[in-house]
Design a protein around this motif. Structure first.
Motif, PDB file in Angstrom:
ATOM      1  N   ARG A  96      -3.094   9.992 -19.027  1.00 22.82           N
ATOM      2  CA  ARG A  96      -3.504  11.365 -18.749  1.00 22.82           C
ATOM      3  C   ARG A  96      -4.334  11.981 -19.870  1.00 22.82           C
ATOM      4  NH1 ARG A  96      -0.253  15.636 -15.166  1.00 22.82           N
ATOM      5  NH2 ARG A  96      -1.803  17.298 -15.186  1.00 22.82           N
ATOM      6  N   PRO A  97      -4.005  11.769 -21.150  1.00 27.43           N
ATOM      7  CA  PRO A  97      -4.865  12.328 -22.214  1.00 27.43           C
ATOM      8  C   PRO A  97      -6.304  11.835 -22.124  1.00 27.43           C
ATOM      9  CG  PRO A  97      -2.751  11.656 -23.118  1.00 27.43           C
ATOM     10  CD  PRO A  97      -2.791  11.135 -21.716  1.00 27.43           C
ATOM     11  N   THR A  98      -6.495  10.583 -21.709  1.00 28.23           N
ATOM     12  CA  THR A  98      -7.856  10.061 -21.551  1.00 28.23           C
ATOM     13  C   THR A  98      -8.566  10.764 -20.412  1.00 28.23           C
ATOM     14  OG1 THR A  98      -7.149   7.889 -22.365  1.00 28.23           O
ATOM     15  CG2 THR A  98      -9.230   7.984 -21.142  1.00 28.23           C
ATOM     16  N   ALA A  99      -7.870  10.953 -19.293  1.00 27.75           N
ATOM     17  CA  ALA A  99      -8.474  11.622 -18.137  1.00 27.75           C
ATOM     18  C   ALA A  99      -8.797  13.079 -18.440  1.00 27.75           C
ATOM     19  CB  ALA A  99      -7.537  11.532 -16.932  1.00 27.75           C
ATOM     20  N   ALA A 100      -8.002  13.705 -19.301  1.00 26.02           N
ATOM     21  CA  ALA A 100      -8.205  15.122 -19.625  1.00 26.02           C
ATOM     22  C   ALA A 100      -9.286  15.336 -20.671  1.00 26.02           C
ATOM     23  CB  ALA A 100      -6.892  15.732 -20.118  1.00 26.02           C
ATOM     24  N   GLN A 101      -9.737  14.281 -21.310  1.00 21.16           N
ATOM     25  CA  GLN A 101     -10.744  14.394 -22.365  1.00 21.16           C
ATOM     26  C   GLN A 101     -12.104  14.712 -21.741  1.00 21.16           C
ATOM     27  OE1 GLN A 101     -10.518  11.116 -25.114  1.00 21.16           O
ATOM     28  NE2 GLN A 101     -12.676  11.320 -25.664  1.00 21.16           N
ATOM     29  N   PRO A 102     -12.753  15.816 -22.123  1.00 20.63           N
ATOM     30  CA  PRO A 102     -14.016  16.193 -21.474  1.00 20.63           C
ATOM     31  C   PRO A 102     -15.213  15.358 -21.904  1.00 20.63           C
ATOM     32  CG  PRO A 102     -13.447  17.805 -23.143  1.00 20.63           C
ATOM     33  CD  PRO A 102     -12.278  16.873 -23.046  1.00 20.63           C
ATOM     34  N   PHE A 146       0.822  -1.195   0.000  1.00 20.50           N
ATOM     35  CA  PHE A 146       0.000   0.000   0.000  1.00 20.50           C
ATOM     36  C   PHE A 146       0.859   1.248   0.000  1.00 20.50           C
ATOM     37  CE2 PHE A 146      -3.367  -2.739   1.848  1.00 20.50           C
ATOM     38  CZ  PHE A 146      -4.340  -2.433   0.938  1.00 20.50           C
ATOM     39  N   THR A 147       0.403   2.226  -0.774  1.00 16.94           N
ATOM     40  CA  THR A 147       0.972   3.561  -0.689  1.00 16.94           C
ATOM     41  C   THR A 147      -0.169   4.508  -0.416  1.00 16.94           C
ATOM     42  OG1 THR A 147       0.698   3.941  -3.057  1.00 16.94           O
ATOM     43  CG2 THR A 147       2.812   3.040  -2.325  1.00 16.94           C
ATOM     44  N   THR A 148       0.088   5.605   0.253  1.00 16.60           N
ATOM     45  CA  THR A 148      -0.968   6.558   0.569  1.00 16.60           C
ATOM     46  C   THR A 148      -0.612   7.905  -0.020  1.00 16.60           C
ATOM     47  OG1 THR A 148       0.096   7.140   2.671  1.00 16.60           O
ATOM     48  CG2 THR A 148      -1.577   5.411   2.721  1.00 16.60           C
ATOM     49  N   ARG A 149      -1.634   8.540  -0.565  1.00 13.00           N
ATOM     50  CA  ARG A 149      -1.450   9.870  -1.134  1.00 13.00           C
ATOM     51  C   ARG A 149      -2.537  10.774  -0.576  1.00 13.00           C
ATOM     52  NH1 ARG A 149      -1.390   6.434  -5.534  1.00 13.00           N
ATOM     53  NH2 ARG A 149       0.698   5.958  -6.305  1.00 13.00           N
ATOM     54  N   ARG A 150      -2.158  11.857  -0.024  1.00 14.18           N
ATOM     55  CA  ARG A 150      -3.143  12.773   0.536  1.00 14.18           C
ATOM     56  C   ARG A 150      -3.768  13.602  -0.554  1.00 14.18           C
ATOM     57  NH1 ARG A 150      -1.560  15.695   5.915  1.00 14.18           N
ATOM     58  NH2 ARG A 150      -1.540  13.481   6.417  1.00 14.18           N
ATOM     59  N   ALA A 151      -5.063  13.658  -0.526  1.00  9.47           N
ATOM     60  CA  ALA A 151      -5.786  14.449  -1.512  1.00  9.47           C
ATOM     61  C   ALA A 151      -5.673  15.928  -1.180  1.00  9.47           C
ATOM     62  CB  ALA A 151      -7.253  14.038  -1.516  1.00  9.47           C
ATOM     63  N   PRO A 152      -5.920  16.793  -2.149  1.00 10.46           N
ATOM     64  CA  PRO A 152      -5.902  18.233  -1.877  1.00 10.46           C
ATOM     65  C   PRO A 152      -6.933  18.592  -0.815  1.00 10.46           C
ATOM     66  CG  PRO A 152      -5.999  17.775  -4.232  1.00 10.46           C
ATOM     67  CD  PRO A 152      -6.249  16.483  -3.531  1.00 10.46           C
ATOM     68  N   GLU A 153      -6.550  19.400   0.154  1.00  7.47           N
ATOM     69  CA  GLU A 153      -7.435  19.693   1.266  1.00  7.47           C
ATOM     70  C   GLU A 153      -8.100  21.056   1.152  1.00  7.47           C
ATOM     71  OE1 GLU A 153      -5.274  19.177   4.849  1.00  7.47           O
ATOM     72  OE2 GLU A 153      -5.127  17.009   4.662  1.00  7.47           O
ATOM     73  N   GLU A 154      -7.521  21.971   0.357  1.00  6.97           N
ATOM     74  CA  GLU A 154      -8.109  23.292   0.300  1.00  6.97           C
ATOM     75  C   GLU A 154      -9.395  23.274  -0.515  1.00  6.97           C
ATOM     76  OE1 GLU A 154      -4.888  23.170  -2.909  1.00  6.97           O
ATOM     77  OE2 GLU A 154      -5.317  22.351  -0.918  1.00  6.97           O
ATOM     78  N   ARG A 155     -10.289  24.186  -0.158  1.00  7.69           N
ATOM     79  CA  ARG A 155     -11.571  24.280  -0.847  1.00  7.69           C
ATOM     80  C   ARG A 155     -11.364  24.889  -2.218  1.00  7.69           C
ATOM     81  NH1 ARG A 155     -16.576  22.237  -1.541  1.00  7.69           N
ATOM     82  NH2 ARG A 155     -17.968  23.810  -2.431  1.00  7.69           N
ATOM     83  N   ARG A 156     -11.869  24.237  -3.230  1.00  9.13           N
ATOM     84  CA  ARG A 156     -11.779  24.744  -4.591  1.00  9.13           C
ATOM     85  C   ARG A 156     -13.177  25.009  -5.129  1.00  9.13           C
ATOM     86  NH1 ARG A 156      -6.662  23.989  -7.012  1.00  9.13           N
ATOM     87  NH2 ARG A 156      -5.171  23.505  -5.385  1.00  9.13           N
ATOM     88  N   THR A 157     -13.243  25.740  -6.230  1.00  8.39           N
ATOM     89  CA  THR A 157     -14.523  26.013  -6.862  1.00  8.39           C
ATOM     90  C   THR A 157     -14.585  25.296  -8.198  1.00  8.39           C
ATOM     91  OG1 THR A 157     -13.765  27.989  -8.041  1.00  8.39           O
ATOM     92  CG2 THR A 157     -14.551  28.288  -5.778  1.00  8.39           C
ATOM     93  N   ALA A 158     -15.795  25.191  -8.749  1.00  5.13           N
ATOM     94  CA  ALA A 158     -15.979  24.466  -9.992  1.00  5.13           C
ATOM     95  C   ALA A 158     -15.256  25.123 -11.158  1.00  5.13           C
ATOM     96  CB  ALA A 158     -17.468  24.355 -10.303  1.00  5.13           C
ATOM     97  N   GLY A 159     -15.012  26.426 -11.089  1.00  5.83           N
ATOM     98  CA  GLY A 159     -14.340  27.128 -12.172  1.00  5.83           C
ATOM     99  C   GLY A 159     -12.834  27.020 -12.140  1.00  5.83           C
ATOM    100  N   ASP A 160     -12.279  26.434 -11.073  1.00  7.15           N
ATOM    101  CA  ASP A 160     -10.826  26.271 -10.985  1.00  7.15           C
ATOM    102  C   ASP A 160     -10.345  25.208 -11.966  1.00  7.15           C
ATOM    103  OD1 ASP A 160     -10.576  28.165  -8.996  1.00  7.15           O
ATOM    104  OD2 ASP A 160     -10.751  26.711  -7.373  1.00  7.15           O
ATOM    105  N   PRO A 161      -9.074  25.287 -12.358  1.00  6.66           N
ATOM    106  CA  PRO A 161      -8.533  24.246 -13.253  1.00  6.66           C
ATOM    107  C   PRO A 161      -8.687  22.859 -12.630  1.00  6.66           C
ATOM    108  CG  PRO A 161      -7.024  26.099 -13.098  1.00  6.66           C
ATOM    109  CD  PRO A 161      -8.086  26.334 -12.063  1.00  6.66           C
ATOM    110  N   ALA A 162      -8.881  21.872 -13.473  1.00  8.19           N
ATOM    111  CA  ALA A 162      -9.067  20.507 -12.989  1.00  8.19           C
ATOM    112  C   ALA A 162      -7.774  19.965 -12.383  1.00  8.19           C
ATOM    113  CB  ALA A 162      -9.523  19.618 -14.135  1.00  8.19           C
ATOM    114  N   ILE A 163      -7.927  19.249 -11.272  1.00  6.90           N
ATOM    115  CA  ILE A 163      -6.799  18.536 -10.688  1.00  6.90           C
ATOM    116  C   ILE A 163      -7.175  17.058 -10.607  1.00  6.90           C
ATOM    117  CG2 ILE A 163      -5.946  20.506  -9.365  1.00  6.90           C
ATOM    118  CD1 ILE A 163      -7.308  19.387  -6.909  1.00  6.90           C
ATOM    119  N   TYR A 164      -6.168  16.202 -10.656  1.00  8.46           N
ATOM    120  CA  TYR A 164      -6.413  14.770 -10.726  1.00  8.46           C
ATOM    121  C   TYR A 164      -6.074  14.103  -9.408  1.00  8.46           C
ATOM    122  CZ  TYR A 164      -6.635  15.835 -15.656  1.00  8.46           C
ATOM    123  OH  TYR A 164      -6.991  16.384 -16.860  1.00  8.46           O
TER     124      TYR A 164
END
Length: 323
Positions: A136-142, A101-119
């Motif tokens: 990544r290109p697949t994930a970035a495809q809207p 197992f590896t653990t990665r902390r997710a972003p904790e700050e509050r973001r808005t829907a208009g902010d750039p997408a983060i993965y």
């Protein structure tokens, strides 16, 4: 979140696009380390074996993918960006190392829907040689997939409705929410049905169907649209919404019906609502004309937790449900 919440792909450290050879190699390396005879965990070894047995069999793998990876990464408490909490998403390392197992902390700050997408998990956090959940290109495809012909009768009118709804979303919803992803043409997670569209942003999922009606005044009573003495029933989306909610307990899943007018006027038809049936996202099924559909779905997606997050676990499982 324990091992039981990982998909078979995550157990073996594989992407969904992995070949049969990749599956065999990953299994051999993982089994050597986790085998009880070598001091490994018997429960983990059973999980590795089960993952291999399903992914190595093309028919079973296809059925598993169509079930959105049942029992997979949709574990409660795995949300990214929930304020004040320490959210971590465990996963296995690369097939070559199988480093547990590896653990990665997710972003904790509050973001808005208009902010750039983060993965989430972040591509930047991948260990050397670790296979990402999806390219990544697949994930970035809207937009993923397209309305598809099914059945022999009424296909042209249904495809026209679906195309109008997809175009509406692409033109008026997606540009304002960079993390939103539209997936067209999915098998329903119950029975043998289908879902026209699924729209996901952060941890909110909208199942979307379409109707085409004449202009005029309608009333929505929570079950049907009433126009004078005529009654029009919307697509049956409640079973799909409930089944998808069970598969994605970390998300808020609701169903939406976009009602198009025959003239193309976004503000038609005019719909009056009985008490408690307004399309504000609080109901299991929300019915609205095109203009209100755009406004309310944008509000629904934007008001969720971390609306600018593209959760790769959620997106990957939804893409696995495309037919």
């Amino acid at each position: 979140m324990g091992e039981k919440h990982l998909t078979h792909y995550q157990v073996l450290g594989l992407a969904r696009t992995a070949s049969e050879r990749d599956v065999k190699i990953a299994y051999r390396k993982a089994a050597r380390i986790a085998h009880p005879d070598r001091g490994g965990d018997p429960a983990l070894f059973r999980q590795i074996t089960e993952a291999y047995e399903i992914l190595a069999d093309p028919a079973r793998r296809q059925a598993y993918d169509r079930s959105y990876g049942s029992g997979g990464s949709g574990a409660k408490g795995s949300r990214a960006g929930t304020s004040g909490s320490q959210n971590e998403s465990p996963g296995y390392g690369s097939p070559s190392g199988f480093d547990g197992f590896t653990t990665r902390r997710a972003p904790e700050e509050r973001r808005t829907a208009g902010d750039p997408a983060i993965y989430f998990p972040a591509y930047e956090d991948l260990a050397a040689g670790e296979t990402p959940i999806m390219p990544r290109p697949t994930a970035a495809q809207p937009v993923h997939g397209a309305p598809r012909k099914r059945g022999l009768f009424g296909a042209s009118s249904r495809l026209a409705r679906e195309a109008r709804t997809a175009q509406l979303i692409m033109q008026q919803v997606l540009p304002g929410i960079p993390a939103a992803r539209l997936i067209n043409g999915l098998t329903a997670p119950h029975g043998n049905g289908y879902m026209d569209h699924v729209l996901v942003s952060g941890y909110r999922i909208a199942i979307i169907g379409s109707m085409l009606v004449p202009d005029g005044a309608f009333r929505w009573d929570g079950n049907v649209l009433i126009h004078g003495s005529r009654v029009a029933a919307p697509p049956q989306l409640i079973p799909a919404a409930r089944a998808l909610q069970d598969l994605f307990p970390e998300c808020n899943v609701t169903a939406w019906v976009c009602v198009h007018s025959s003239t193309g006027n976004l503000f038609e038809p005019v719909i009056d609502y009985t008490r408690g049936t307004d399309p504000d996202g609080s109901n299991t099924v929300n019915v609205a004309n095109a203009a209100r559909f755009v406004r309310e779905t944008k509000q629904f997606l934007a008001s969720g937790p971390s609306p600018n997050v593209v959760d790769l676990h959620v997106l990957d499982r939804l893409l696995g449900g495309m037919y």
